[in-house]
Scaffold this motif. Sequence first.
Motif, PDB file in Angstrom:
ATOM      1  N   GLY A 190       0.807  -1.222   0.000  1.00  0.00           N
ATOM      2  CA  GLY A 190       0.000   0.000   0.000  1.00  0.00           C
ATOM      3  C   GLY A 190       0.827   1.252   0.000  1.00  0.00           C
ATOM      4  N   GLY A 191       0.137   2.213   0.545  1.00  0.00           N
ATOM      5  CA  GLY A 191      -1.075   2.233   1.334  1.00  0.00           C
ATOM      6  C   GLY A 191      -1.037   1.299   2.560  1.00  0.00           C
ATOM      7  N   THR A 192      -2.205   1.092   3.088  1.00  0.00           N
ATOM      8  CA  THR A 192      -2.360   0.276   4.279  1.00  0.00           C
ATOM      9  C   THR A 192      -3.383  -0.831   4.033  1.00  0.00           C
ATOM     10  OG1 THR A 192      -1.845   2.203   5.651  1.00  0.00           O
ATOM     11  CG2 THR A 192      -2.839   0.338   6.764  1.00  0.00           C
ATOM     12  N   MET A 211       1.372  -9.432   3.384  1.00  0.00           N
ATOM     13  CA  MET A 211       0.468  -8.290   3.463  1.00  0.00           C
ATOM     14  C   MET A 211       1.143  -7.206   4.303  1.00  0.00           C
ATOM     15  SD  MET A 211      -3.351  -8.504   4.885  1.00  0.00           S
ATOM     16  CE  MET A 211      -4.475  -7.167   4.703  1.00  0.00           C
ATOM     17  N   GLU A 212       1.025  -5.949   3.889  1.00  0.00           N
ATOM     18  CA  GLU A 212       1.565  -4.853   4.692  1.00  0.00           C
ATOM     19  C   GLU A 212       0.518  -4.385   5.704  1.00  0.00           C
ATOM     20  OE1 GLU A 212       4.920  -2.572   2.063  1.00  0.00           O
ATOM     21  OE2 GLU A 212       2.869  -1.889   1.835  1.00  0.00           O
ATOM     22  N   ALA A 213       0.994  -3.997   6.877  1.00  0.00           N
ATOM     23  CA  ALA A 213       0.063  -3.517   7.906  1.00  0.00           C
ATOM     24  C   ALA A 213       0.694  -2.368   8.673  1.00  0.00           C
ATOM     25  CB  ALA A 213      -0.277  -4.656   8.871  1.00  0.00           C
ATOM     26  N   ASN A 214      -0.154  -1.464   9.127  1.00  0.00           N
ATOM     27  CA  ASN A 214       0.269  -0.334   9.944  1.00  0.00           C
ATOM     28  C   ASN A 214      -0.086  -0.668  11.396  1.00  0.00           C
ATOM     29  OD1 ASN A 214       0.037   2.177  11.379  1.00  0.00           O
ATOM     30  ND2 ASN A 214       0.048   3.236   9.409  1.00  0.00           N
ATOM     31  N   PRO A 215       0.852  -0.525  12.335  1.00  0.00           N
ATOM     32  CA  PRO A 215       0.570  -0.880  13.738  1.00  0.00           C
ATOM     33  C   PRO A 215      -0.648  -0.150  14.309  1.00  0.00           C
ATOM     34  CG  PRO A 215       2.884  -0.365  13.453  1.00  0.00           C
ATOM     35  CD  PRO A 215       2.211  -0.007  12.162  1.00  0.00           C
ATOM     36  N   GLY A 216      -1.030   0.960  13.695  1.00  0.00           N
ATOM     37  CA  GLY A 216      -2.207   1.697  14.162  1.00  0.00           C
ATOM     38  C   GLY A 216      -3.512   1.078  13.688  1.00  0.00           C
ATOM     39  N   HIS A 259      16.573   4.493   4.722  1.00  0.00           N
ATOM     40  CA  HIS A 259      17.053   5.843   5.044  1.00  0.00           C
ATOM     41  C   HIS A 259      15.920   6.807   4.688  1.00  0.00           C
ATOM     42  CE1 HIS A 259      19.829   9.370   3.716  1.00  0.00           C
ATOM     43  NE2 HIS A 259      19.274   9.584   4.895  1.00  0.00           N
ATOM     44  N   LEU A 260      15.438   7.584   5.638  1.00  0.00           N
ATOM     45  CA  LEU A 260      14.351   8.537   5.355  1.00  0.00           C
ATOM     46  C   LEU A 260      14.798   9.501   4.264  1.00  0.00           C
ATOM     47  CD1 LEU A 260      11.609   9.927   6.000  1.00  0.00           C
ATOM     48  CD2 LEU A 260      12.850  11.326   7.652  1.00  0.00           C
ATOM     49  N   THR A 261      14.045   9.533   3.163  1.00  0.00           N
ATOM     50  CA  THR A 261      14.403  10.443   2.076  1.00  0.00           C
ATOM     51  C   THR A 261      13.292  11.481   1.899  1.00  0.00           C
ATOM     52  OG1 THR A 261      13.507   8.775   0.570  1.00  0.00           O
ATOM     53  CG2 THR A 261      15.883   8.895   0.726  1.00  0.00           C
ATOM     54  N   LEU A 262      13.689  12.679   1.529  1.00  0.00           N
ATOM     55  CA  LEU A 262      12.703  13.737   1.271  1.00  0.00           C
ATOM     56  C   LEU A 262      12.267  13.605  -0.182  1.00  0.00           C
ATOM     57  CD1 LEU A 262      14.070  16.906   3.134  1.00  0.00           C
ATOM     58  CD2 LEU A 262      12.661  15.020   3.967  1.00  0.00           C
TER      59      LEU A 262
HETATM   60  C1  SAM Z   1       4.415   1.595   1.343  1.00  0.00           C
HETATM   61  S1  SAM Z   1       4.906   1.713   2.981  1.00  0.00           S
HETATM   62  C2  SAM Z   1       3.692   0.569   3.602  1.00  0.00           C
HETATM   63  C3  SAM Z   1       3.670   0.343   5.075  1.00  0.00           C
HETATM   64  C4  SAM Z   1       2.488   0.930   5.832  1.00  0.00           C
HETATM   65  N1  SAM Z   1       1.686   1.753   5.020  1.00  0.00           N
HETATM   66  C5  SAM Z   1       3.018   1.774   6.980  1.00  0.00           C
HETATM   67  O1  SAM Z   1       3.518   2.838   6.676  1.00  0.00           O
HETATM   68  O2  SAM Z   1       2.892   1.325   8.110  1.00  0.00           O
HETATM   69  C6  SAM Z   1       6.409   0.762   3.061  1.00  0.00           C
HETATM   70  C7  SAM Z   1       7.551   1.364   3.830  1.00  0.00           C
HETATM   71  O3  SAM Z   1       8.221   2.330   3.053  1.00  0.00           O
HETATM   72  C8  SAM Z   1       9.006   3.125   3.918  1.00  0.00           C
HETATM   73  N2  SAM Z   1       8.964   4.509   3.436  1.00  0.00           N
HETATM   74  C9  SAM Z   1       7.888   5.199   3.011  1.00  0.00           C
HETATM   75  N3  SAM Z   1       8.243   6.456   2.644  1.00  0.00           N
HETATM   76  C10 SAM Z   1       9.591   6.566   2.849  1.00  0.00           C
HETATM   77  C11 SAM Z   1      10.559   7.607   2.679  1.00  0.00           C
HETATM   78  N4  SAM Z   1      10.231   8.805   2.221  1.00  0.00           N
HETATM   79  N5  SAM Z   1      11.844   7.350   2.996  1.00  0.00           N
HETATM   80  C12 SAM Z   1      12.210   6.124   3.458  1.00  0.00           C
HETATM   81  N6  SAM Z   1      11.342   5.111   3.640  1.00  0.00           N
HETATM   82  C13 SAM Z   1      10.047   5.319   3.340  1.00  0.00           C
HETATM   83  C14 SAM Z   1       8.414   2.978   5.317  1.00  0.00           C
HETATM   84  O4  SAM Z   1       9.339   2.301   6.144  1.00  0.00           O
HETATM   85  C15 SAM Z   1       7.185   2.111   5.073  1.00  0.00           C
HETATM   86  O5  SAM Z   1       6.925   1.242   6.146  1.00  0.00           O
END
Ligand code: SAM
Length: 274
Positions: A90-92, A122-127, A218-221
């Motif tokens: 996803g998404g969630t 399956m992907e899941a959000n802890p919330g 790595h958190l990317t902008l």
């Molecule tokens: C498509 S998301 C799905 C997971 C679920 N929606 C959640 O966020 O709990 C898959 C993963 O991508 C990573 N992610 C999303 N945006 C990101 C970003 N800008 N930089 C780095 N990792 C990112 C996050 O770790 C996230 O859990």
Amino acid sequence: MSESIIQFKLNKPNKLVSLLSLPPLTLYVHFPWCTKKCPYCDFNSHAVPSNGSHQTNFDEALYLKALCADLEASLPLIWGRRIHAIFIGGGTPSLLSAAGLDQLLADIRARLPMDADIEITMEANPGSVEVQQFKAYQASGVNRLSLGIQSFNDQHLKALGRIHQADEARQAIRIAQETFLRVNIDLMYGLPEQTTQQAMQDLKEALSFETGHISLYHLTLEPNTLFASFPPPLPDEDTTFEMQEMLHQLLHHADYDRYEISAFAKKNQRCQHN
Ligand SMILES: C[S@@+](CC[C@H](N)C(=O)[O-])C[C@H]1O[C@@H](n2cnc3c(N)ncnc32)[C@H](O)[C@@H]1O
Ligand code: SF4
């Protein structure tokens, strides 16, 4: 004889010809809704506020119908190909009702030949985690759960705009491990005002659950996100590099093999979809 060999008997006695069959496929199913849009995320995901009882404002039946039509339109491209993994991302996707997820997998099963030991993630959000919901997903065939944990630090979760807190993350991992054969934890580092020590602490806590798989991003902008327009105070490049080195070492020493840029797995725990 290898599984990927098929044999055709020709119209001549004692003559056999062997052909290589095409390799199996993985199927990705996208679910484009979340309870809230995170400020760093550029995935195809859109906010649908929950009313608190796992019901949301998207039309589940209509979306399942559209997915089915999409799959049917693609079938002529993949005749005869087996499916060895499904990834519902996803998404969630954990916003799907138990009945909705069951319907989705039944629709796929009715149209595609699946391996008996197929991996279904399956992907899941802890919330958005409920015990009964997880049990129902598992009963429908999901055998691998990927949890978007991101951090175990409440301050950082808040800075990331997450809908969950650290305790919910811990609880979600426990429930997932009781329910599914295989569990992945998604973590991010280089978070707003995060120190190397804090990033190490997040990973150490993730490792303490002994899941077979960790995805470390790595958190990317990303362009067109709130964080790109209003950048938070991120650690500088040198600090992030140091973090990455130390986190990778920690994973290596804990026997996680890096098999993809951000994916780390213990033996036999790699995700087929990667
Ligand atoms: C498509 S998301 C799905 C997971 C679920 N929606 C959640 O966020 O709990 C898959 C993963 O991508 C990573 N992610 C999303 N945006 C990101 C970003 N800008 N930089 C780095 N990792 C990112 C996050 O770790 C996230 O859990
Ligand atoms: S919950 Fe996941 S997919 Fe949804 S906006 Fe946040 S990071 Fe993106």
